[in-house]
Design a protein around this motif. Structure first.
Motif, short mmCIF file in Angstrom:
data_model
loop_
_atom_site.label_atom_id
_atom_site.label_comp_id
_atom_site.label_asym_id
_atom_site.label_seq_id
_atom_site.Cartn_x
_atom_site.Cartn_y
_atom_site.Cartn_z
N THR A 217 0.77 -1.15 0.03
CA THR A 217 0.04 0.02 0.02
C THR A 217 0.69 1.16 -0.28
O THR A 217 2.16 1.20 0.50
CB THR A 217 -0.94 0.15 1.14
N GLN B 283 0.66 3.60 2.18
CA GLN B 283 0.97 3.83 3.47
C GLN B 283 2.25 3.25 3.86
O GLN B 283 3.10 3.46 4.41
CB GLN B 283 -0.18 3.56 4.32
N THR B 284 2.35 1.99 3.26
CA THR B 284 3.36 1.06 3.58
C THR B 284 4.99 1.67 2.98
O THR B 284 6.19 1.66 3.73
CB THR B 284 3.37 -0.61 3.09
N ALA C 237 5.31 4.69 2.39
CA ALA C 237 5.68 6.11 3.09
C ALA C 237 6.53 5.63 4.35
O ALA C 237 7.34 6.15 4.85
CB ALA C 237 4.47 6.72 3.54
N ALA C 238 5.77 4.38 4.84
CA ALA C 238 6.54 4.09 6.22
C ALA C 238 7.89 3.42 5.99
O ALA C 238 8.89 3.86 6.85
CB ALA C 238 5.52 3.12 7.02
N ALA D 40 10.34 6.39 5.09
CA ALA D 40 10.77 7.23 6.49
C ALA D 40 11.55 6.47 7.59
O ALA D 40 11.71 7.15 8.46
CB ALA D 40 9.13 7.77 7.15
N LYS E 62 10.52 3.84 9.26
CA LYS E 62 9.60 3.41 10.40
C LYS E 62 9.40 2.00 10.36
O LYS E 62 8.85 1.55 11.05
CB LYS E 62 8.34 4.26 10.31
N TYR E 63 9.56 1.51 9.08
CA TYR E 63 9.35 0.14 9.10
C TYR E 63 10.45 -0.68 7.90
O TYR E 63 10.61 -0.05 6.77
CB TYR E 63 7.95 -0.08 8.07
N SER E 64 11.11 -1.50 8.33
CA SER E 64 11.77 -2.39 7.62
C SER E 64 11.10 -3.60 7.02
O SER E 64 10.65 -4.36 7.34
CB SER E 64 13.02 -3.08 8.29
N PRO E 65 11.12 -3.55 5.47
CA PRO E 65 10.43 -4.48 4.60
C PRO E 65 11.00 -5.77 4.46
O PRO E 65 12.02 -5.91 5.07
CB PRO E 65 10.33 -3.56 3.44
N LYS F 93 12.44 3.91 15.60
CA LYS F 93 11.10 3.14 15.91
C LYS F 93 10.43 2.26 14.74
O LYS F 93 9.93 3.11 13.97
CB LYS F 93 10.24 3.93 16.74
N ALA F 94 10.88 1.12 14.58
CA ALA F 94 10.32 0.45 13.43
C ALA F 94 9.35 -0.83 13.65
O ALA F 94 9.69 -1.29 14.93
CB ALA F 94 11.38 0.06 12.45
N SER F 95 8.36 -1.28 12.97
CA SER F 95 7.79 -2.25 13.26
C SER F 95 8.90 -3.64 13.23
O SER F 95 9.49 -3.86 12.35
CB SER F 95 6.81 -2.43 12.31
#
Lengths: 77, 143
Positions: A31, A33-34, A36-37, A40, A42-45, A75-77
């Motif tokens: 998505t 949003q993903t 974008a994350a 930024a 915020k999230y490591s794929p 801070k990442a997921s």
């Protein structure tokens, strides 16, 4: 633990005709949003998503994502 | 705002509207609630649960009709990561609550006090679940 993953997706999108986050997401099955994350930090794929992103831009994985061993992680997921 | 964040907000609002007054009412003390089986509290809880389901149903319908299909993409790996994180957090809350209710409360409480405490911890776990979902999407949105 120190170290974080940085990326150059924003620049690569710009260099590919200002590709939108939504278009990149659509091409790799994520998505907006993903994307974008990820952009930024915020999230490591997943490894698969990372390879797909590199494939879209036709560059090696190392040109999209870099490992900075000294950086403080976001801070990442 | 991401579609799934809207759903999480809806769930939080539905819980606040339904269970907020319920716990305020039962929190006044055992009183006429004791002893089991006393079916009035069960009727009240059923009413509250139906109210919650009605709010959720209407909200889902409103969000679904108000969001174009492209705003409701299938769940991807980030959504799954958020779901995993939120469920994990809620699980610990639920476990802590069930230990309190199952292992400690039987020595000091009885009947509907224990039942309501169990319901409270289930609702608390749900609140934590949806709060973590909202917070995770908010962190990204504020970047």
């Amino acid at each position: 633990m120190k170290g974080s993953i940085s990326n150059r997706i924003r620049m690569l999108r710009f260099m590919n005709g200002e590709m939108s986050q939504a278009e990149l997401g659509q091409r790799i099955g994520l998505t907006r949003q993903t994307i974008a994350a990820i952009e930024a930090g915020k999230y490591s794929p997943s490894l698969e998503a990372a390879f797909r992103i590199a494939q879209v831009f036709k560059v090696p994985l190392g040109e999209v994502f870099q490992w900075d061993a000294k950086a403080t992680p976001l801070k990442a997921s | 705002m991401a579609y799934r964040e809207k759903i999480a907000w809806l769930s939080l609002i539905a819980m606040a509207v339904a269970y907020g007054p319920y716990f305020r009412f039962v929190g006044r003390g055992p009183g006429s609630w004791e002893p089991l089986p006393h079916l009035h509290p069960l009727g009240l809880f059923a009413t509250v649960s139906i109210v919650r389901m009605l709010i959720l149903g209407a909200g889902y319908l409103y969000l679904r009709l108000g969001s174009p299909r492209e705003d409701r993409p299938p769940r991807d790996e980030w959504d799954r990561a958020i779901e995993h994180r939120s469920v994990s957090a809620a699980y610990y809350v639920l476990m802590a609550g069930m230990i309190v209710v199952g292992c400690f409360m039987p020595f000091s409480s009885t009947g509907w006090t224990i039942v309501n405490a169990a319901i409270f911890w289930i609702v608390a776990a749900e609140v934590v679940h949806y709060s973590v979902v909202v917070a995770s999407y908010r962190v990204q949105a504020s970047s």
